[in-house]
Design an enzyme around this catalytic site. Sequence first.
Site, PDB file in Angstrom:
ATOM      1  N   SER A  66      43.381  35.088  46.935  1.00  0.00           N
ATOM      2  CA  SER A  66      43.466  34.098  45.870  1.00  0.00           C
ATOM      3  C   SER A  66      42.188  33.241  45.871  1.00  0.00           C
ATOM      4  O   SER A  66      41.094  33.786  45.794  1.00  0.00           O
ATOM      5  CB  SER A  66      44.742  33.264  46.042  1.00  0.00           C
ATOM      6  OG  SER A  66      45.063  32.576  44.859  1.00  0.00           O
ATOM      7  N   HIS A 118      52.210  37.522  43.628  1.00  0.00           N
ATOM      8  CA  HIS A 118      50.920  37.000  44.070  1.00  0.00           C
ATOM      9  C   HIS A 118      50.824  36.950  45.587  1.00  0.00           C
ATOM     10  O   HIS A 118      49.759  37.206  46.162  1.00  0.00           O
ATOM     11  CB  HIS A 118      50.718  35.603  43.489  1.00  0.00           C
ATOM     12  CG  HIS A 118      49.349  35.047  43.727  1.00  0.00           C
ATOM     13  ND1 HIS A 118      48.212  35.581  43.157  1.00  0.00           N
ATOM     14  CD2 HIS A 118      48.929  34.005  44.498  1.00  0.00           C
ATOM     15  CE1 HIS A 118      47.152  34.897  43.550  1.00  0.00           C
ATOM     16  NE2 HIS A 118      47.557  33.940  44.362  1.00  0.00           N
TER      17      HIS A 118
END
Length: 270
Positions: free
Chosen positions: A102, A236
């Site tokens: 990320s 995610h």
Amino acid sequence: MTLPPAHDRARERAAWIRAFHDAREQARTLVCFPHAGGTAGQYFPLSAALAPDVRVLAVQYPGRQDRCAEPAFEDIALLADEIARLLAEPQPASSPVLFGHSLGALVAFETAARLEHRHGVAPAGLIVSGMQAPYRRTASRLSGDDEEAALVALLGLGGTDPAIIDHPELRAMILPALRSDFRAAANYRLGSCPSLLSCPITAWTGRDDELTDGDVHAWDEHTTSAFHTRDFAGGHFYLDGFPPLIVEAVRTAVTRTTGSIGHSRSRTDT
């Protein structure tokens, strides 16, 4: 420029770069970069699983946990400047592989660029996870100025205990770093350093994440070497806790760029 005493440099490095397990002398080095609001300790399970064949080092950004008294960085370029300097001094015996998830993918990428183009230490490889290629990034919807929006966004991605919202002490611990990290992501612009790398890039994503295939495959534009990609079941935070499948994927990615590790192991990625 006068360098600080060796013990001061060692103390500075120890504050930024964490090692959790012993590694053998010839171990490959993997430097890991946390996501927004994340900490070095999130890579402890990966370090435990890969030791002693891989020396896992995890970056602890300022402004969190034992570094909470330090101001957090709100500029990815400046953050990468510091990390690259520490990784390049002294000159490493072998080039590391960098791994970021990320926000950490952007920090790892910018650190890799600085290592190669400013310090002459081209990384052996770069693994990026859960992030668009830099030139595909659009303006962030989150500036970090709204506390509730920052928390809701983090919880919406999964991988974070919802009880944080109702726990004042936990909120107070997490929010300052999280908001600074979101500001850093919102302010990020490509171009602070040459962005074409000579090392292989491996790009991963969760199948239920919001990233498109184009977002992930566009990382290929940032390397003159090999490019590999793979998706995994989950959103995610598909790698949360580093289950065996993810550990073996990391091991394979490191092996692919640095050579075989220890005894023969089964290959699990494509």
